[in-house]
Design a protein around this motif. Structure first.
Motif, PDB file in Angstrom:
ATOM      1  N   PHE A 191      -3.388  -6.440 -15.761  1.00 28.32           N
ATOM      2  CA  PHE A 191      -3.712  -5.466 -16.816  1.00 28.32           C
ATOM      3  C   PHE A 191      -4.134  -4.141 -16.188  1.00 28.32           C
ATOM      4  O   PHE A 191      -3.686  -3.069 -16.604  1.00 28.32           O
ATOM      5  CB  PHE A 191      -4.827  -6.017 -17.697  1.00 28.32           C
ATOM      6  N   THR A 192      -4.984  -4.206 -15.163  1.00 24.61           N
ATOM      7  CA  THR A 192      -5.436  -2.979 -14.497  1.00 24.61           C
ATOM      8  C   THR A 192      -4.270  -2.252 -13.841  1.00 24.61           C
ATOM      9  O   THR A 192      -4.157  -1.022 -13.936  1.00 24.61           O
ATOM     10  CB  THR A 192      -6.500  -3.323 -13.447  1.00 24.61           C
ATOM     11  N   GLY A 193      -3.376  -3.011 -13.195  1.00 26.35           N
ATOM     12  CA  GLY A 193      -2.241  -2.389 -12.541  1.00 26.35           C
ATOM     13  C   GLY A 193      -1.290  -1.722 -13.512  1.00 26.35           C
ATOM     14  O   GLY A 193      -0.757  -0.641 -13.235  1.00 26.35           O
ATOM     15  N   LEU A 194      -1.090  -2.338 -14.682  1.00 26.29           N
ATOM     16  CA  LEU A 194      -0.159  -1.786 -15.664  1.00 26.29           C
ATOM     17  C   LEU A 194      -0.732  -0.563 -16.381  1.00 26.29           C
ATOM     18  O   LEU A 194       0.003   0.347 -16.759  1.00 26.29           O
ATOM     19  CB  LEU A 194       0.220  -2.856 -16.690  1.00 26.29           C
ATOM     20  N   THR A 195      -2.034  -0.544 -16.601  1.00 25.17           N
ATOM     21  CA  THR A 195      -2.644   0.552 -17.356  1.00 25.17           C
ATOM     22  C   THR A 195      -3.141   1.685 -16.471  1.00 25.17           C
ATOM     23  O   THR A 195      -3.627   2.695 -16.983  1.00 25.17           O
ATOM     24  CB  THR A 195      -3.820   0.034 -18.201  1.00 25.17           C
ATOM     25  N   SER A 196      -3.015   1.530 -15.169  1.00 25.54           N
ATOM     26  CA  SER A 196      -3.462   2.581 -14.252  1.00 25.54           C
ATOM     27  C   SER A 196      -2.456   3.716 -14.237  1.00 25.54           C
ATOM     28  O   SER A 196      -1.255   3.523 -14.424  1.00 25.54           O
ATOM     29  CB  SER A 196      -3.638   2.008 -12.845  1.00 25.54           C
ATOM     30  N   ASP A 197      -2.947   4.939 -13.983  1.00 26.71           N
ATOM     31  CA  ASP A 197      -2.062   6.083 -13.841  1.00 26.71           C
ATOM     32  C   ASP A 197      -1.310   6.069 -12.515  1.00 26.71           C
ATOM     33  O   ASP A 197      -0.395   6.865 -12.312  1.00 26.71           O
ATOM     34  CB  ASP A 197      -2.857   7.394 -13.953  1.00 26.71           C
ATOM     35  N   MET A 198      -1.731   5.164 -11.605  1.00 25.44           N
ATOM     36  CA  MET A 198      -1.030   5.000 -10.330  1.00 25.44           C
ATOM     37  C   MET A 198      -0.419   3.601 -10.324  1.00 25.44           C
ATOM     38  O   MET A 198      -1.058   2.635  -9.910  1.00 25.44           O
ATOM     39  CB  MET A 198      -1.988   5.181  -9.153  1.00 25.44           C
ATOM     40  N   PRO A 199       0.798   3.436 -10.827  1.00 27.39           N
ATOM     41  CA  PRO A 199       1.376   2.112 -11.002  1.00 27.39           C
ATOM     42  C   PRO A 199       1.600   1.386  -9.688  1.00 27.39           C
ATOM     43  O   PRO A 199       1.839   1.993  -8.643  1.00 27.39           O
ATOM     44  CB  PRO A 199       2.713   2.407 -11.710  1.00 27.39           C
ATOM     45  N   MET A 200       1.529   0.048  -9.759  1.00 29.39           N
ATOM     46  CA  MET A 200       1.767  -0.801  -8.606  1.00 29.39           C
ATOM     47  C   MET A 200       3.271  -0.937  -8.380  1.00 29.39           C
ATOM     48  O   MET A 200       4.081  -0.660  -9.255  1.00 29.39           O
ATOM     49  CB  MET A 200       1.134  -2.182  -8.826  1.00 29.39           C
ATOM     50  N   SER A 201       3.626  -1.407  -7.191  1.00 27.19           N
ATOM     51  CA  SER A 201       5.031  -1.631  -6.898  1.00 27.19           C
ATOM     52  C   SER A 201       5.556  -2.807  -7.709  1.00 27.19           C
ATOM     53  O   SER A 201       4.785  -3.675  -8.154  1.00 27.19           O
ATOM     54  CB  SER A 201       5.211  -1.919  -5.407  1.00 27.19           C
ATOM     55  N   GLU A 202       6.865  -2.861  -7.900  1.00 32.54           N
ATOM     56  CA  GLU A 202       7.464  -3.935  -8.687  1.00 32.54           C
ATOM     57  C   GLU A 202       7.234  -5.293  -8.034  1.00 32.54           C
ATOM     58  O   GLU A 202       7.038  -6.298  -8.722  1.00 32.54           O
ATOM     59  CB  GLU A 202       8.961  -3.674  -8.859  1.00 32.54           C
ATOM     60  N   ILE A 203       7.247  -5.325  -6.704  1.00 31.16           N
ATOM     61  CA  ILE A 203       7.031  -6.604  -6.002  1.00 31.16           C
ATOM     62  C   ILE A 203       5.616  -7.102  -6.251  1.00 31.16           C
ATOM     63  O   ILE A 203       5.394  -8.281  -6.556  1.00 31.16           O
ATOM     64  CB  ILE A 203       7.293  -6.436  -4.497  1.00 31.16           C
ATOM     65  N   ALA A 204       4.637  -6.189  -6.143  1.00 35.10           N
ATOM     66  CA  ALA A 204       3.244  -6.595  -6.368  1.00 35.10           C
ATOM     67  C   ALA A 204       3.033  -7.044  -7.811  1.00 35.10           C
ATOM     68  O   ALA A 204       2.342  -8.036  -8.068  1.00 35.10           O
ATOM     69  CB  ALA A 204       2.308  -5.439  -6.034  1.00 35.10           C
ATOM     70  N   LEU A 205       3.631  -6.336  -8.774  1.00 36.54           N
ATOM     71  CA  LEU A 205       3.509  -6.731 -10.172  1.00 36.54           C
ATOM     72  C   LEU A 205       4.136  -8.101 -10.406  1.00 36.54           C
ATOM     73  O   LEU A 205       3.582  -8.930 -11.139  1.00 36.54           O
ATOM     74  CB  LEU A 205       4.181  -5.690 -11.074  1.00 36.54           C
ATOM     75  N   PRO A 247       2.705   4.449  -0.364  1.00 40.38           N
ATOM     76  CA  PRO A 247       2.883   3.826  -1.687  1.00 40.38           C
ATOM     77  C   PRO A 247       1.857   2.741  -1.905  1.00 40.38           C
ATOM     78  O   PRO A 247       1.407   2.076  -0.965  1.00 40.38           O
ATOM     79  CB  PRO A 247       4.308   3.247  -1.618  1.00 40.38           C
ATOM     80  N   ARG A 248       1.500   2.531  -3.191  1.00 44.15           N
ATOM     81  CA  ARG A 248       0.424   1.599  -3.505  1.00 44.15           C
ATOM     82  C   ARG A 248       0.713   0.184  -3.004  1.00 44.15           C
ATOM     83  O   ARG A 248      -0.175  -0.549  -2.614  1.00 44.15           O
ATOM     84  CB  ARG A 248       0.205   1.571  -5.021  1.00 44.15           C
ATOM     85  N   GLY A 249       1.991  -0.222  -2.995  1.00 50.04           N
ATOM     86  CA  GLY A 249       2.331  -1.563  -2.544  1.00 50.04           C
ATOM     87  C   GLY A 249       2.015  -1.794  -1.082  1.00 50.04           C
ATOM     88  O   GLY A 249       1.933  -2.942  -0.635  1.00 50.04           O
TER      89      GLY A 249
END
Length: 379
Positions: free
Chosen positions: A123-137, A12-14
Motif C-alpha cells: 500500500f505504501t509503495g503504490l500510494t507513494s509519489d516515488m513508485p517502486m520498481s515493477e519487480i519489487a511490487l 532507481p528505488r528498486g
C-alpha cells in the motif's frame, strides 16, 4: 550518512536496498571510528570486545532504524553473531524479503504475519509519489497474496470505522492510512463499470478516485482526498459516495484555491466597484451569454426577456471594453466566472451542513431521568 543517502537517492528505488547493503558495513565502521575519537572512554569501554562484533551490532542497529529489522531484545547468552543475523534477506531484485524459513509465522514483537506486513508495504509503495520498481511490487504482491491489477481506484471513506466495514465488503481491497486519512485501493478491471462499487458504498460517505494505471495510484488517491475535502458530509440516509469522474472540471478549477481566487480577481476586476447585487446579476448574465453564445440563449437559460440580456450586455461592454470580442479573454472570463460560482457553491454546501448539525444539536434533549440520575450521583 548524508553521502550514503545521496548515493541511494541517485539510483532507481528498486536498487536502494542493494546499495544500502553494500554501503552499510563501511558506514557502521565509520560510526564506530567516530565514536572512538569523539567520546572519551569509549575506546576503553569496548576494549574487551571484538571490534568486528561492535561493528556488526552498529550495522544491526542501523538496519532496525531503517525498518529492515524488527526491534528485539537480545536474551542473555545469545551469541553476538546470532543477534546480528538479519531477519530478512535480499531478493534477486535487491528488495529485502522475509527469510524463507519463516514466511508465515507471526513475529512475537510485531504480532503480524509476513503477508500482513507485505500488504502494508505494498500500500505504501503504490500510494507513494516515488513508485517502486515493477519487480519489487510483484514480489510484495506475491507475499501479500494480492494480485496486481492493471487498473485501480482509490477510495477515501470519511472515518476509519467505514474503512474496516468496506474492507469486509470488498474482499479484494488493499487498506492503509495516508496522513491520518483511511484509504482503500480497489482493483478496477473495467473502468466504466461502477455498479458493484456504488452498491458497496451505498449509504456511506466516501470519495472515489478516477481509475488509473497502477503506477498512477497516488494520483487517484490525491484527487479522491481533495474531493472528500470539498464535499460536505451528509448524515444518515443522505450519505452517499462521490466519484472524481463526475467532478473533473470542478477539481481542475479548484485544485489551488488561492490561485482560483487570483484568477477570479484578475479577470472580474471591472465588477469590483458595483454593489454585490449588481455584480451578481451581471456575472450570471455574462456566464450565461458565454455558455449560450448569444442573447436569446442566455435569456432562455435565465428565464428573462432577451431585451433584458441585451441591456445588461451593453453594461458589461462598457466595463470590459473590446475584450469581450477576444476569444482568449472570453475563455479566461468563463473560467473565472465558473471558478467563483463553484467556490460559492462549496461555501453554501458546507454552511448548510453546519447549520443542519447545529439544529440537530439544539433539538436534542436528554431523557428526564438522565439529569436526575446525574444529580443523585453528584456529577
Amino acid at each position: 550518512m548524508c553521502e550514503l543517502l545521496n548515493r541511494i537517492w541517485s539510483r532507481p528505488r528498486g536498487e536502494w536496498t542493494r546499495v544500502l547493503r553494500r554501503e552499510l558495513p563501511a558506514l557502521a565502521a565509520g560510526i564506530v571510528e567516530e565514536l572512538e575519537e569523539s567520546i572519551p572512554g569509549f575506546r576503553e569501554l569496548i576494549a574487551d570486545s571484538d571490534e568486528e562484533v561492535v561493528r556488526q551490532r552498529v550495522e544491526t542497529a542501523l538496519l532496525t532504524a531503517l525498518g529492515y529489522r524488527e526491534p528485539s531484545c537480545q536474551p542473555e547468552g545469545v551469541r553476538p553473531e546470532a543477534a546480528a543475523r538479519p531477519e530478512r534477506e535480499p531478493s534477486a531484485s535487491g528488495q529485502l524479503v522475509p527469510l524463507k524459513a519463516v514466511p508465515s509465522q507471526r513475529s512475537p514483537e510485531a504480532g503480524v504475519t509476513a503477508a500482513e506486513r507485505a500488504r502494508r508495504e505494498l500500500f505504501t509503495g503504490l500510494t507513494s509519489d516515488m513508485p517502486m520498481s515493477e519487480i519489487a511490487l510483484s514480489e510484495l504482491a506475491a507475499t501479500a497474496g494480492w494480485p496486481l491489477p492493471a487498473t485501480v481506484r482509490a477510495v477515501a471513506p470519511a472515518t476509519p470505522g467505514e474503512m474496516q466495514q468496506l474492507a469486509g465488503v470488498l474482499d479484494d481491497a488493499l487498506t492503509g492510512m495516508v496522513g491520518g486519512q483511511p484509504c482503500l485501493l480497489v482493483p478496477a478491471p473495467d473502468p466504466e463499470a461502477r455498479g458493484p462499487l456504488e452498491c458497496a458504498l451505498r449509504g456511506r460517505f466516501a470519495a472515489v478516485g478516477h481509475p488509473v494505471a497502477l503506477r498512477d495510484t497516488a494520483s487517484s488517491l490525491r484527487w479522491a482526498l481533495r474531493l472528500l475535502n470539498l464535499t460536505p458530509a451528509r448524515p444518515g440516509a443522505e450519505a452517499r459516495a462521490v466519484f472524481v469522474d463526475d467532478h473533473l472540471s470542478t477539481l481542475l478549477l479548484l485544485q489551488d484555491e488561492p490561485l482560483a481566487h487570483a484568477l477570479a480577481a484578475r479577470w472580474l476586476r471591472p465588477l469590483a466597484d458595483l454593489t454585490p447585487r449588481q455584480s451578481e446579476r451581471l456575472e450570471v448574465t455574462l456566464l450565461a451569454w458565454l455558455e449560450g453564445g448569444g442573447a436569446p440563449e442566455a435569456a432562455k437559460a435565465l428565464s428573462v426577456h432577451p431585451q433584458t440580456v441585451r441591456y445588461r450586455m451593453r453594461q458589461l461592454e462598457k466595463l470590459f471594453g473590446t475584450g469581450l470580442r477576444d476569444p482568449r479573454t472570453r475563455f479566461e472570463l468563463e473560467m473565472a466566472l465558473r471558478t467563483r460560482r463553484l467556490m460559492a457553491q462549496v461555501r453554501r454546501q458546507h454552511s448548510r451542513v453546519s447549520r443542519r448539525a447545529r439544529v440537530v444539536t439544539a433539538e436534542f434533549r436528554p431523557p428526564l431521568g438522565a439529569g436526575r440520575m446525574a444529580r443523585v450521583n453528584g456529577l
